[in-house]
Design an enzyme around this catalytic site. Structure first.
Site, mmCIF file in Angstrom:
data_model
loop_
_atom_site.group_PDB
_atom_site.id
_atom_site.type_symbol
_atom_site.label_atom_id
_atom_site.label_comp_id
_atom_site.label_asym_id
_atom_site.label_seq_id
_atom_site.Cartn_x
_atom_site.Cartn_y
_atom_site.Cartn_z
ATOM 1 N N ASP A 98 -1.151 -6.772 1.849
ATOM 2 C CA ASP A 98 -2.343 -5.526 1.050
ATOM 3 C C ASP A 98 -2.709 -6.466 -0.212
ATOM 4 O O ASP A 98 -1.881 -6.977 -1.079
ATOM 5 C CB ASP A 98 -1.085 -4.136 0.871
ATOM 6 C CG ASP A 98 -1.783 -3.366 1.006
ATOM 7 O OD1 ASP A 98 -3.234 -3.246 0.358
ATOM 8 O OD2 ASP A 98 -1.481 -2.255 0.871
ATOM 9 N N ASP A 199 -7.153 -3.457 -0.669
ATOM 10 C CA ASP A 199 -7.589 -2.124 -1.039
ATOM 11 C C ASP A 199 -8.406 -1.473 -1.801
ATOM 12 O O ASP A 199 -9.096 -2.039 -2.309
ATOM 13 C CB ASP A 199 -6.090 -1.784 -2.088
ATOM 14 C CG ASP A 199 -5.913 -0.530 -2.177
ATOM 15 O OD1 ASP A 199 -5.532 0.186 -1.536
ATOM 16 O OD2 ASP A 199 -6.212 -0.127 -3.687
ATOM 17 N N GLU A 253 -9.936 -1.619 3.490
ATOM 18 C CA GLU A 253 -10.412 0.628 2.749
ATOM 19 C C GLU A 253 -11.277 0.884 2.186
ATOM 20 O O GLU A 253 -11.754 0.089 0.853
ATOM 21 C CB GLU A 253 -8.878 0.654 1.983
ATOM 22 C CG GLU A 253 -8.958 2.018 1.848
ATOM 23 C CD GLU A 253 -7.929 2.787 0.657
ATOM 24 O OE1 GLU A 253 -7.939 3.486 1.060
ATOM 25 O OE2 GLU A 253 -7.834 1.810 -0.446
ATOM 26 N N HIS A 329 0.175 5.476 3.981
ATOM 27 C CA HIS A 329 0.909 6.244 2.718
ATOM 28 C C HIS A 329 0.382 7.323 2.637
ATOM 29 O O HIS A 329 0.708 7.338 1.148
ATOM 30 C CB HIS A 329 1.314 5.103 1.723
ATOM 31 C CG HIS A 329 -0.186 3.891 1.632
ATOM 32 N ND1 HIS A 329 -1.130 3.532 2.372
ATOM 33 C CD2 HIS A 329 -0.465 4.061 0.312
ATOM 34 C CE1 HIS A 329 -2.186 2.406 1.496
ATOM 35 N NE2 HIS A 329 -1.295 3.206 0.627
ATOM 36 N N ASP A 330 -1.617 7.247 2.570
ATOM 37 C CA ASP A 330 -2.050 7.838 1.167
ATOM 38 C C ASP A 330 -2.013 9.927 2.909
ATOM 39 O O ASP A 330 -3.262 9.989 1.341
ATOM 40 C CB ASP A 330 -3.855 7.269 1.331
ATOM 41 C CG ASP A 330 -3.338 6.518 0.038
ATOM 42 O OD1 ASP A 330 -2.158 6.476 -0.528
ATOM 43 O OD2 ASP A 330 -3.764 5.596 0.223
#
Length: 558
Positions: A98, A199, A253, A329-330
């Site tokens: 990440d 991210d 993302e 995870h979000d």
């Protein structure tokens, strides 16, 4: 269509804090991941996307990084990391890190220097501005509630933070920032990692002059900064200086991304990234009367959802590449948001959702526990929640917006990010086998029935079904490369589409309701009598009917 290994791969996301604890401190760690790599090999995945494991004060669970080239002490050491990477590679599993470079922690050495004085060499590594008329430099809101600006008395100026106050945004317009980021990325690549998930990468280029957003719009910092003026220029530079030198998988993302923008980020010429995450299909429906952003959103009607997913399927075909996901995870747990997590339908609807997603064109992502049909935790007590976004929203909505405690708890149960962050359910022993200590966040109470140990040995489990879905993708080029076409777009219960490659055809039928539904005649007419049932989530099918949450995939030739 150009073939590539990352198009044919299936990615598994690990949220390290909640995956497996090897030392009994209640927090998942790198040695715990190493312990469970054989489990992932058994599932059949190709790539692990590892959520951040870098040194961090943990204001936003590791997405606030204080040292990009060190490991968070709770997770272990760099030696533990190297051992995990080597073992994964032995098993034929790649590791995607990440990459969080829109912002750092305010405890990062660069920011510690930056805030010292206006003429510090690191001052321009971040975005500092004087206030306007005794207020913030503009009206941007943080994605985690409140203003996107924090006043720093040391130099009588404000710094920008699109997320937490402890996550100052980097100034990507400064070439020195870009050079240092690229240097760090090359360091990881030389270590032997296999890719980056980036991210909020669509936010790195801020609009010129940092103008006010439109008052009243939720998260206008986010929408105002998404796909900024230099984002593609900076990603092309990243590609030239880092990505093109290695055989990597890269996904950005891209909050606020449009179809046209996605064609630039993930263009087929390979000058930026392999693919992007877009979030149109994960949000609430357009008819929902949302007062509080995501918190009071409702699931969108199936025809709208199908239209969104199909637009991305056909819009990127031959021009860019899709990433396929329902949870991460979000997000809340996919079976709780898109399916039905009741005892009667949890397994069958989890299998249906997996079928619907994995048969599309793109690279599928499995979020840890999704392959078990893990669902929302539905915590009753506010003190059980850990997520900064959830806790900030609770405070803001109850104190300033008049939302009652009961109503806000209902929102958290349905949509809080903590629903995806409860510990992985390994077996039916204490704490689901995740830890011998006290877990950092409570385990979902259904772990005695929903756990990996039970599902691995059950040929009818969600795990066994996912194993088959993944194997089918590896064995059938049509699932990876075939064209996509939506059928019965206005049907409110059924999601039906075809995949086409040469003379090969797949017909994918999914029932998103708990009622039996007739298959439209125009669909049944297209399925020849000798069509093979490739996969289905019921042992017995009914002619011309789909049972509750049933999924079927037929394979045939024209």
């Amino acid at each position: 269509m150009n073939k590539a290994w990352w198009k044919e791969a299936v990615v598994y996301q690990i949220y390290p804090r909640s995956f497996m604890d090897s030392n009994g401190d209640g927090i998942g760690d790198l040695n715990g991941i190493t312990e469970k790599l054989e489990y992932l090999k058994e599932l059949g995945i190709d790539v692990i996307w590892l959520s951040p494991v870098y040194q961090s004060p943990n204001d936003d669970n590791g997405y606030d990084i204080s040292d990009y080239q060190a490991i968070m002490e709770e997770f272990g050491t760099m030696e533990d990391y190297d051992r995990m990477l080597a073992r994964a590679h032995e098993l034929g599993i790649k590791i995607m890190m990440d990459l969080v470079v829109n912002h750092t922690s305010d405890e990062h050495a660069w920011f510690v220097e930056s805030r010292k004085s206006v003429d510090n060499p690191y001052r321009d590594f971040y975005i500092w501005r004087k206030g306007k008329d005794g207020k913030e430099p503009n009206n941007w809101g943080s994605c985690f509630s409140g203003s996107a600006w924090k006043y720093d008395p040391q130099t009588d100026m404000y710094f920008l933070h699109l997320f937490s106050k402890k996550q100052p945004d980097l100034n990507w317009d400064n070439p020195k920032v870009r050079d240092r980021v690229f240097e760090m990325m090359n360091w990881w690549c030389e270590k032997g990692i296999d890719g980056f998930r980036m991210d909020v990468i669509s936010l790195i280029s801020k609009p010129e002059g940092l103008p006010d957003g439109i008052p009243g719009e939720t998260g206008y910092a986010d929408s105002g900064c998404a796909n900024g003026p230099h984002v593609h220029e900076y990603l092309k530079e990243m590609n030239r200086k880092v990505l093109s030198h290695y055989d990597l998988i890269t996904v950005g993302e891209a909050s606020g991304v449009t179809l046209e923008e996605a064609k630039k980020y993930a263009n087929a010429d390979g000058s930026e990234l392999n693919m992007v995450f877009q979030f149109e299909h994960t949000g609430g429906g357009p008819e929902a009367d949302n007062h509080y952003g995501k918190w009071d959103s409702h699931k969108m009607p199936l025809p709208v959802w199908k239209k969104i997913l199909s637009r991305w399927q056909t819009g990127l075909e031959g021009k860019a590449w899709n990433s396929l996901f329902l949870s991460n995870h979000d997000q809340p747990r996919s079976v709780s948001w898109f399916g039905n997590d009741s005892e009667q339908y949890r397994e069958i609807s989890a299998k249906m959702l997996g079928t619907c997603l994995h048969m599309m064109q793109g690279t599928p992502y499995v979020y840890q526990g999704e392959e078990l049909g893990m669902c929302n935790a539905y915590f009753d007590q506010l003190e059980d929640y850990r997520d900064i976004e959830s806790l900030n929203a609770y405070k803001e909505l109850t104190e300033t917006c008049g939302v009652s405690h009961e109503e806000m708890m209902g929102y958290l149960k349905r949509i809080s990010r903590d629903n995806a962050r409860t510990p992985m359910q390994w077996d039916d022993s204490a704490n689901a086998g995740f830890t011998t200590g006290t877990p950092w966040i409570k385990v979902n109470s259904n772990y005695p029935k929903v756990n990996a140990k039970q599902e691995i040995s059950d040929p009818d489990s969600v795990f066994s079904y996912y194993k088959k879905l993944i194997r089918l993708r590896h064995e059938n080029e049509i699932i990876v490369y075939g064209d996509y076409k939506l059928l019965a777009p206005e049907d409110e219960a059924l999601f039906i589409y075809t995949r086409m490659l040469g003379t090969q055809r797949l017909m994918v039928l999914c029932n998103f309701t708990e009622k039996e539904v007739s298959i439209p005649a125009e669909v049944t007419e297209q399925i020849p009598a000798d069509a093979k049932l490739l996969i289905g989530n019921y042992s017995k099918q009914k002619e011309e009917m789909l049972q509750a949450y049933e999924a079927r995939v037929y394979a045939y030739h024209l």
